[in-house]
Design an enzyme around this catalytic site. Structure first.
Site, PDB file in Angstrom:
ATOM      1  N   TYR A 109       6.849   6.427  -6.130  1.00  0.00           N
ATOM      2  CA  TYR A 109       5.756   5.475  -6.334  1.00  0.00           C
ATOM      3  C   TYR A 109       5.931   4.296  -5.397  1.00  0.00           C
ATOM      4  O   TYR A 109       7.023   3.732  -5.291  1.00  0.00           O
ATOM      5  CB  TYR A 109       5.750   4.956  -7.784  1.00  0.00           C
ATOM      6  CG  TYR A 109       4.702   3.877  -7.985  1.00  0.00           C
ATOM      7  CD1 TYR A 109       3.421   4.197  -8.418  1.00  0.00           C
ATOM      8  CD2 TYR A 109       4.988   2.538  -7.701  1.00  0.00           C
ATOM      9  CE1 TYR A 109       2.450   3.227  -8.565  1.00  0.00           C
ATOM     10  CE2 TYR A 109       4.017   1.556  -7.838  1.00  0.00           C
ATOM     11  CZ  TYR A 109       2.752   1.905  -8.272  1.00  0.00           C
ATOM     12  OH  TYR A 109       1.786   0.941  -8.397  1.00  0.00           O
ATOM     13  N   GLU A 197      -2.040   1.225  -3.071  1.00  0.00           N
ATOM     14  CA  GLU A 197      -1.092   2.032  -3.841  1.00  0.00           C
ATOM     15  C   GLU A 197      -1.045   3.465  -3.329  1.00  0.00           C
ATOM     16  O   GLU A 197      -2.092   4.055  -3.028  1.00  0.00           O
ATOM     17  CB  GLU A 197      -1.520   2.027  -5.315  1.00  0.00           C
ATOM     18  CG  GLU A 197      -0.562   2.773  -6.237  1.00  0.00           C
ATOM     19  CD  GLU A 197      -1.097   2.853  -7.666  1.00  0.00           C
ATOM     20  OE1 GLU A 197      -0.556   2.177  -8.551  1.00  0.00           O
ATOM     21  OE2 GLU A 197      -2.074   3.594  -7.888  1.00  0.00           O
TER      22      GLU A 197
END
Ligand code: GDP
Ligand code: MN
Length: 385
Positions: A109, A197
């Site tokens: 992530y 992101e």
């Protein structure tokens, strides 16, 4: 403005961020038969909606053969998708992205957000990607890495290397990763983003480092610096919101039934709170803007009344630079042009309020006046019941 995955990936491509090969983008009405599927497969088929959690909700599918891939893409187009991020609402899938698939070894992530405390962009990363970062933040906050970014220098090489070590990036992908992380920070800064992101960033079984997903949110206040983005449709805006934007009125549709016309964003927020406190729900946030002249007031009424949910209109205007008598004349003039067939409650305050109220009272318009915002909100709620 939120960008769809493929739009975000178009931005990433300008920064040489490594991604899976795009094979097609289908829009409503396109035939999946037209998809040119290169390679051996498998292929990945992805619903382009503004919500994460598509994987678990059936919005990301793997096609093993070309015919299966086309079938999946055809079924996905036009489907209604509910994910854990859509708040129970269904989003209709109007575009479907098809890419070459990969075999995943590891999911990481990584994102860049604006950290208000540090007053700087902040890289947030975790070796445990693919999962919900909010969940991880709750259960294992120690697994979340944070690296502040200086907007003048961008992410520095040593910071990127430290992050690579902390994420346990394989030796082979080390340089690729540091370049990727620094480019991601550049995307954030140069695109005036509030969020960038990549979840997940993956290491594939054949040793490649790839951004599998993209989420970019840009700051609307900086749109004037990004002509290419400004020209794109805002997927989140409703038709009424788009129209309001064109004529320079700040309007956001809400779920309630009391239409609100207010001057000034702060007063508009206070009005929504007061309506709620009085037991009602606002149908919109609307700031008519600085010069609340007849024209703007007319247009604001037109915008508010386009929403069929609206069962009463509450006008709350503070005459500061604008004088209340002018505003009252504006309301009277506007109501001649727009048919207002729901109860109208008007609260004026400020310069020349006495004259303003007299103009409204003499106008013969069917409306109720209120002296305070609290009284106006209560009258609006009562009018609906
Ligand atoms: P999201 O669920 O909306 O965040 O959509 P993603 O694009 O992140 O995809 C969800 C999940 O699908 C990813 O976390 C991966 O596990 C999986 N996935 C996406 N693309 C591929 C691919 O090319 N190959 C494989 N094996 N899995 C993929
Ligand atoms: Mn994702």
């Amino acid at each position: 403005m939120k960008l769809l995955e493929y739009e975000g990936k178009d931005v990433f491509a300008q920064y040489d961020i490594p991604m899976l090969k795009r094979l097609g983008l289908l829009r409503l009405g396109d035939s999946p038969g037209g998809l040119k599927l290169e390679g051996q497969g498998p292929w990945i088929v992805k619903a382009q909606v503004l919500a994460g959690g598509r994987g678990k909700a059936g919005g990301v599918k793997l096609g093993r053969t070309a015919s299966e891939t086309r079938e999946l893409a055809g079924k996905m187009l036009g489907m209604q998708l509910v994910t854990h991020q859509t708040h129970g609402k269904a989003l209709s899938v109007e575009e479907v992205l098809v890419e070459e698939a990969c075999l995943i070894d590891r999911e990481i992530y990584i994102s860049v957000v604006l950290d208000r405390k540090e007053a700087a962009p902040m890289i947030i990363a975790s070796a445990e990607g693919g999962v919900s970062i909010e969940e991880l933040a709750r259960t294992h906050p120690e697994k979340i890495l944070k690296v502040p970014v200086d907007v003048e220098t961008g992410l520095l090489e040593f910071q990127a290397r430290q992050l690579a070590f902390d994420l346990n990036i394989p030796q082979k992908n080390f340089r690729e990763f540091t370049a990727f992380a620094r480019q991601l920070a550049r995307v954030f800064i140069e695109q005036d983003a509030s969020l960038v992101e990549v979840n997940p960033l993956v290491v594939t079984k054949d040793g490649r480092l790839l951004a599998i997903d993209s989420k970019i949110v840009t700051d609307d206040n900086a749109l004037f610096r990004h002509k290419d983005q400004a020209a794109k449709p805002d997927h989140e805006a409703t038709e009424i919101e788009k129209e309001a934007k064109e004529i320079g009125i700040n309007y956001i549709g809400l779920d309630g039934n009391i239409g609100c016309m207010v001057n000034g964003a702060g007063l508009a927020m206070a009005t929504l709170d007061t309506v709620k406190l009085a037991g009602g729900d606002a149908a919109n946030f609307l700031d008519v803007g600085g010069g609340a002249n007849v024209d703007q007031i007319t247009r604001a009424f037109q915008i508010i009344l386009k929403d069929p949910k609206v069962k009463a209109v509450l006008v709350n205007i503070f005459g500061g630079i604008m004088k209340c008598d002018n505003i009252a004349s504006g309301v009277v003039e506007a109501s001649k042009k727009v048919k207002i067939n729901v109860p109208l409650i008007v609260r004026l305050e400020g310069t020349n309020v006495k004259e303003g109220k007299e103009i409204l009272a003499r106008s013969g318009l069917k409306l109720e006046q209120a002296d305070s915002l609290w009284e106006a909100a209560q009258k609006a709620v009562a009018a609906i019941k």
